[in-house]
Design a protein around this motif. Structure first.
Motif, PDB file in Angstrom:
ATOM      1  N   SER B 206     -10.081  -5.789   1.778  1.00 41.99           N
ATOM      2  CA  SER B 206     -10.597  -6.099   0.441  1.00 41.99           C
ATOM      3  C   SER B 206      -9.449  -6.342  -0.529  1.00 41.99           C
ATOM      4  CB  SER B 206     -11.450  -4.943  -0.086  1.00 41.99           C
ATOM      5  OG  SER B 206     -12.484  -4.659   0.807  1.00 41.99           O
ATOM      6  N   LEU B 207      -8.470  -5.436  -0.519  1.00 42.07           N
ATOM      7  CA  LEU B 207      -7.369  -5.599  -1.462  1.00 42.07           C
ATOM      8  C   LEU B 207      -6.582  -6.868  -1.174  1.00 42.07           C
ATOM      9  CD1 LEU B 207      -6.185  -1.908  -1.823  1.00 42.07           C
ATOM     10  CD2 LEU B 207      -7.197  -3.352  -3.569  1.00 42.07           C
ATOM     11  N   VAL B 253       2.110 -12.723 -16.346  1.00 41.03           N
ATOM     12  CA  VAL B 253       2.500 -11.305 -16.356  1.00 41.03           C
ATOM     13  C   VAL B 253       1.278 -10.441 -16.058  1.00 41.03           C
ATOM     14  CG1 VAL B 253       3.270  -9.413 -17.827  1.00 41.03           C
ATOM     15  CG2 VAL B 253       4.467 -11.610 -17.876  1.00 41.03           C
ATOM     16  N   LEU B 254       0.163 -10.820 -16.647  1.00 39.41           N
ATOM     17  CA  LEU B 254      -1.069 -10.048 -16.439  1.00 39.41           C
ATOM     18  C   LEU B 254      -1.438 -10.006 -14.950  1.00 39.41           C
ATOM     19  CD1 LEU B 254      -2.948  -8.713 -18.500  1.00 39.41           C
ATOM     20  CD2 LEU B 254      -4.490 -10.662 -18.211  1.00 39.41           C
ATOM     21  N   ILE B 255      -1.401 -11.165 -14.293  1.00 44.49           N
ATOM     22  CA  ILE B 255      -1.738 -11.209 -12.863  1.00 44.49           C
ATOM     23  C   ILE B 255      -0.736 -10.390 -12.069  1.00 44.49           C
ATOM     24  CG2 ILE B 255      -1.825 -12.693 -10.838  1.00 44.49           C
ATOM     25  CD1 ILE B 255      -3.197 -14.711 -12.292  1.00 44.49           C
ATOM     26  N   LEU B 256       0.553 -10.580 -12.400  1.00 44.99           N
ATOM     27  CA  LEU B 256       1.584  -9.870 -11.661  1.00 44.99           C
ATOM     28  C   LEU B 256       1.378  -8.360 -11.752  1.00 44.99           C
ATOM     29  CD1 LEU B 256       4.243 -10.233 -10.082  1.00 44.99           C
ATOM     30  CD2 LEU B 256       5.435  -9.820 -12.235  1.00 44.99           C
ATOM     31  N   VAL B 257       1.120  -7.888 -12.968  1.00 50.16           N
ATOM     32  CA  VAL B 257       0.939  -6.446 -13.160  1.00 50.16           C
ATOM     33  C   VAL B 257      -0.316  -5.968 -12.421  1.00 50.16           C
ATOM     34  CG1 VAL B 257       0.425  -4.670 -14.871  1.00 50.16           C
ATOM     35  CG2 VAL B 257       2.222  -6.346 -15.314  1.00 50.16           C
ATOM     36  N   SER B 258      -1.386  -6.762 -12.470  1.00 43.01           N
ATOM     37  CA  SER B 258      -2.613  -6.360 -11.766  1.00 43.01           C
ATOM     38  C   SER B 258      -2.360  -6.256 -10.273  1.00 43.01           C
ATOM     39  CB  SER B 258      -3.737  -7.369 -11.991  1.00 43.01           C
ATOM     40  OG  SER B 258      -3.747  -7.811 -13.299  1.00 43.01           O
ATOM     41  N   VAL B 259      -1.641  -7.255  -9.739  1.00 41.15           N
ATOM     42  CA  VAL B 259      -1.384  -7.244  -8.301  1.00 41.15           C
ATOM     43  C   VAL B 259      -0.544  -6.033  -7.925  1.00 41.15           C
ATOM     44  CG1 VAL B 259      -0.110  -8.411  -6.477  1.00 41.15           C
ATOM     45  CG2 VAL B 259      -1.642  -9.712  -7.937  1.00 41.15           C
ATOM     46  N   LEU B 260       0.498  -5.757  -8.745  1.00 45.12           N
ATOM     47  CA  LEU B 260       1.336  -4.600  -8.441  1.00 45.12           C
ATOM     48  C   LEU B 260       0.519  -3.311  -8.512  1.00 45.12           C
ATOM     49  CD1 LEU B 260       4.698  -5.504 -10.206  1.00 45.12           C
ATOM     50  CD2 LEU B 260       4.160  -5.498  -7.760  1.00 45.12           C
ATOM     51  N   ALA B 261      -0.373  -3.240  -9.500  1.00 45.41           N
ATOM     52  CA  ALA B 261      -1.204  -2.046  -9.629  1.00 45.41           C
ATOM     53  C   ALA B 261      -2.100  -1.895  -8.404  1.00 45.41           C
ATOM     54  CB  ALA B 261      -2.044  -2.127 -10.895  1.00 45.41           C
ATOM     55  N   LEU B 263      -1.507  -3.063  -5.428  1.00 41.49           N
ATOM     56  CA  LEU B 263      -0.678  -2.683  -4.280  1.00 41.49           C
ATOM     57  C   LEU B 263      -0.358  -1.193  -4.322  1.00 41.49           C
ATOM     58  CD1 LEU B 263       1.794  -5.673  -3.921  1.00 41.49           C
ATOM     59  CD2 LEU B 263       0.035  -4.930  -2.309  1.00 41.49           C
ATOM     60  N   ALA B 264      -0.106  -0.686  -5.538  1.00 40.04           N
ATOM     61  CA  ALA B 264       0.177   0.740  -5.673  1.00 40.04           C
ATOM     62  C   ALA B 264      -1.044   1.545  -5.233  1.00 40.04           C
ATOM     63  CB  ALA B 264       0.541   1.070  -7.110  1.00 40.04           C
ATOM     64  N   LEU B 265      -2.222   1.048  -5.645  1.00 41.40           N
ATOM     65  CA  LEU B 265      -3.471   1.710  -5.262  1.00 41.40           C
ATOM     66  C   LEU B 265      -3.617   1.702  -3.741  1.00 41.40           C
ATOM     67  CD1 LEU B 265      -6.076   2.804  -6.696  1.00 41.40           C
ATOM     68  CD2 LEU B 265      -7.079   0.582  -6.189  1.00 41.40           C
ATOM     69  N   MET B 266      -3.341   0.538  -3.168  1.00 40.24           N
ATOM     70  CA  MET B 266      -3.457   0.359  -1.725  1.00 40.24           C
ATOM     71  C   MET B 266      -2.518   1.305  -0.992  1.00 40.24           C
ATOM     72  SD  MET B 266      -3.422  -3.387  -0.197  1.00 40.24           S
ATOM     73  CE  MET B 266      -3.132  -3.825   1.488  1.00 40.24           C
ATOM     74  N   LEU B 272       1.579   0.396   3.483  1.00 38.66           N
ATOM     75  CA  LEU B 272       1.458  -1.001   3.109  1.00 38.66           C
ATOM     76  C   LEU B 272       1.886  -1.933   4.227  1.00 38.66           C
ATOM     77  CD1 LEU B 272       2.548  -1.668  -0.534  1.00 38.66           C
ATOM     78  CD2 LEU B 272       0.349  -1.959   0.577  1.00 38.66           C
ATOM     79  N   SER B 273       3.025  -1.617   4.830  1.00 43.62           N
ATOM     80  CA  SER B 273       3.556  -2.527   5.848  1.00 43.62           C
ATOM     81  C   SER B 273       2.554  -2.688   6.985  1.00 43.62           C
ATOM     82  CB  SER B 273       4.880  -2.007   6.371  1.00 43.62           C
ATOM     83  OG  SER B 273       4.730  -0.688   6.831  1.00 43.62           O
ATOM     84  N   ALA B 274       1.842  -1.589   7.308  1.00 46.24           N
ATOM     85  CA  ALA B 274       0.868  -1.676   8.395  1.00 46.24           C
ATOM     86  C   ALA B 274      -0.289  -2.579   7.994  1.00 46.24           C
ATOM     87  CB  ALA B 274       0.351  -0.291   8.745  1.00 46.24           C
ATOM     88  N   ALA B 275      -0.737  -2.439   6.744  1.00 45.51           N
ATOM     89  CA  ALA B 275      -1.873  -3.234   6.288  1.00 45.51           C
ATOM     90  C   ALA B 275      -1.520  -4.717   6.241  1.00 45.51           C
ATOM     91  CB  ALA B 275      -2.313  -2.774   4.903  1.00 45.51           C
ATOM     92  N   LEU B 276      -0.257  -5.012   5.941  1.00 44.95           N
ATOM     93  CA  LEU B 276       0.136  -6.406   5.808  1.00 44.95           C
ATOM     94  C   LEU B 276       0.636  -6.985   7.123  1.00 44.95           C
ATOM     95  CD1 LEU B 276       1.794  -6.206   2.299  1.00 44.95           C
ATOM     96  CD2 LEU B 276      -0.487  -6.968   2.913  1.00 44.95           C
TER      97      LEU B 276
END
Ligand SMILES: Nc1ncnc2c1ncn2[C@@H]1O[C@H](COP(=O)(O)OP(=O)(O)OP(=O)(O)O)[C@@H](O)[C@H]1O
Ligand SMILES: [Mg+2]
Lengths: 335, 280
Positions: B206-207, B253-261, B263-266, B272-276
């Protein structure tokens, strides 16, 4: 004692059961009566079809032909969840995302039992398996021995009439294994459940079972109590798979002779006592016994076990010895 | 001592690359960040516009809605595909994987135009339906949100399938057998054992799909026919046509910050490396 017969649930009768994987015959026609409440062990080398037979009894493998009956009702076409057999899997197969308590309560929970009843039963099983205070842990937070006990408690929680165990102690170290063997036997005595136990460890089979089924290449080689099988094996395979045996051959007949049933005496001068004579080829020390390999002219190498506390220490290699045994000690095979 | 020199020499080796990354990646990134606060004038005006301008809010809402729906459909369909692949024989699984990867490898542009040929006014589907007499006028499959969704879901399914397949193949079949043995029906076994055990895969899928959807450009631009505006296309319009770089930078910037957030949640749920797709 436990090996009752007749009425009550838990008697299984297997008739002409066959299982093919493609062209390969993993189970090649088995007939077996499993009595209510007995501790029956399936013993055989790797690949002899033990797991396959157990999986057919549990309902995870379809039989190619033949019948399985529980208390005179055919169950061969019944799905596994309807059979009500407990099972301890090779490797335990605990639910990794559930706590120990949820694992144990699962069988009751899927049957829609009330919460209070489940909680009470789980507490009871935790105590039975000596897992008090571990109900909230996840399986990954338990030792191998504890996981094994959870698997057992989970399989017994719904009071199944039959418990199937596929090498449940395979992953434990030797010392723990002997401890758990005793606990399992004790449990069996207490519950009166029919236990069908798979192992390829002959000592385990001898010490735990009411009866042993020796399997070979998908067939039953011999069935009997441990004592019967050990003292009256019918084939070379049975004699050598359960315990050690020498084979004496004469006039196209074969006798099995257990190493510990042979008396060994030191030859004096030319005269050797006993039925066979030979020379000691090698010796190994096992604490309570000395195992000698004796080279004989007539029968080749013969193994002889001598109690270590008898006699005055080990005999040197090369000693001329005589071998003797009582008439009943040598068992004629094929009879 | 030796370890130290090895470490320093290792750093020396990656130094040129590191420099390149700083210059080519971090530099522009900082530039965008900077622009969002300084263009057209210094201050937070670009960000406060988010609250003030209805069009920006609608843009974000449409983007979020399309991303959420894409994620939902991709993961549900991907779950079915991964489930079928897990339970297929070895040969069938290899073939299914190949088909999946082929669609994975075909350029997004090609796939998007292919959808136009199928779904457009004179596309295969409308022509077929009309000559069969089922409809009298072409149905609007594209140049709207439906078209965007179809194209995006199609593109995203492989991204959903791969983490799900990994999670499903890791499940020990004996655990499922144990559930049946304990009296659970196949349906109970699915809901109580299979689904919870694949939950990390569902979250990862999903993420992953959601994050990739956020920056989608080509598919919405073509299949949306200019009517369905998502953030990426809007940014490009701001940069290339209306030259409002400040607004574009703010959205980036908004998209970048959302994506980073995200990823942090994920990373709180799994490695992370396993999921990707990596290991360890
Ligand atoms: N799914 C399968 N497909 C094909 N052959 C199989 C399958 N499962 C088992 N076999 C074969 O059937 C034979 C019996 O296997 P089984 O697992 O019953 O042996 P086992 O007695 O339990 O052995 P072990 O002691 O190693 O567990 C083996 O030769 C095995 O290779
Ligand atoms: Mg086995």
């Amino acid at each position: 004692m436990a090996a009752g017969t007749g009425s009550g649930p838990g008697g299984i009768s297997i008739r002409a059961l066959v299982k093919h994987y493609g062209t390969f015959e993993a189970v090649a026609g088995i007939d077996l009566e499993i009595r209510r409440g007995e501790f029956l062990t399936l013993l055989g080398p790797s690949g002899s079809g033990k797991t396959t037979l157990l999986m057919m009894i549990a309902g995870f493998q379809d039989a190619t032909s033949g019948d399985i009956r529980l208390d005179d009702r055919s169950i061969v076409a019944m799905p596994p969840e309807k059979r009500n057999f407990g099972m301890v899997f090779q490797g335990y197969a605990l639910f990794p995302h559930m706590t120990v308590a949820d694992n144990i309560g699962y069988a009751l929970s899927v049957r829609g039992r009330p919460r209070a009843e489940i909680a009470a039963r789980v507490a009871e099983m935790l105590e039975l398996a000596q897992l008090q205070g571990m109900g909230a842990r996840l399986p990954a937070q338990l030792s191998g021995g504890q996981q094994q006990r959870v698997a057992l408690a989970r399989a017994l929680a719904f009071s199944p009439p039959v418990l199937l165990l596929d090498e449940p102690l395979g992953a434990l170290d030797r010392k723990l294994r002997i401890e758990v063997q005793e606990q399992l036997k004790e449990l069996h005595r207490r519950l009166g459940t029919t236990f069908i136990y798979v192992t390829h460890d002959q000592e385990e089979a001898l010490s735990m079972s009411d009866r042993i089924v020796i399997m070979r290449a998908g067939r039953v080689e011999q069935v009997g109590t441990p004592e019967e099988l050990y003292s009256r094996p019918r084939t070379e395979f049975a004699a050598s798979f359960l315990g050690k045996s020498n084979f004496l051959r004469r006039d196209g007949k074969v006798w099995a002779l257990r190493p510990e049933k042979i008396d060994l005496s030191v030859a004096t001068g030319q005269a050797t006592g006993g039925r066979l004579s030979g020379r000691i080829l090698s010796m190994a020390y096992f604490g309570s016994v000395l195992k000698y390999q004796v080279e004989t002219a007539e029968q080749g190498q013969i193994e002889v076990d001598v109690d270590a506390w008898r006699g005055g220490g080990a005999l040197p290699v090369g000693t001329a010895v005589g071998l003797d045994w009582s008439e009943q000690a040598a068992v004629l095979l094929g009879s | 001592m030796a370890a130290l020199t090895l470490r320093t020499s290792g750093w020396l080796l990656v130094l040129p690359l590191l420099g390149l990354v700083v210059v080519m990646f971090a530099g522009p990134l900082f530039n965008i960040f900077w622009l969002s606060f300084t263009d057209p004038g210094p201050g937070l005006s670009n960000y406060t516009a988010l609250a003030e301008r209805e069009s920006l809010r609608r843009l974000l809402w449409v983007t979020l809605r399309i991303c959420a729906l894409t994620t939902l459909f991709s993961v549900v369909l991907g779950y079915c595909i991964a489930y079928a692949m897990t339970h297929a024989g070895e040969g069938a699984r290899q073939k299914m994987l190949l088909l999946l990867l082929i669609s994975f490898w075909i350029s997004v542009l090609v796939r998007t135009f292919a959808w136009i040929m199928i779904l457009g006014r004179n596309g295969l589907l409308n022509n077929g339906l009309m000559s069969a007499g089922l409809i009298s006028a072409p149905l609007p499959f594209v140049r709207n949100e439906l078209g965007v969704l179809i194209g995006m879901v199609h593109y995203m399914i492989p991204y959903a399938v791969l983490p799900l397949l990994g999670a499903m193949r890791a499940i020990d079949g004996r655990v499922m057998a144990a559930s049946r043995n304990l009296g659970a029906s196949p349906a109970q076994t699915f809901w109580r054992i299979w689904l919870p055990l694949t939950k990390p895969g569902v979250i990862a899928a999903s993420l992953l799909v959601f994050i990739l959807s956020l920056g989608f450009y080509v598919t919405p631009a073509i299949l949306g026919g200019g009517k369905v505006l998502m953030v990426a296309e809007y940014i490009s319009v701001q940069v290339l046509i209306t030259l409002k770089w400040g607004t574009a930078a703010m959205l980036a910037v908004l998209i970048l910050v959302s994506v980073l957030a995200l990823l942090a949640l994920m990373s709180r749920f799994m490695k992370l490396s396993a999921a990707l797709g990596g290991r360890a």
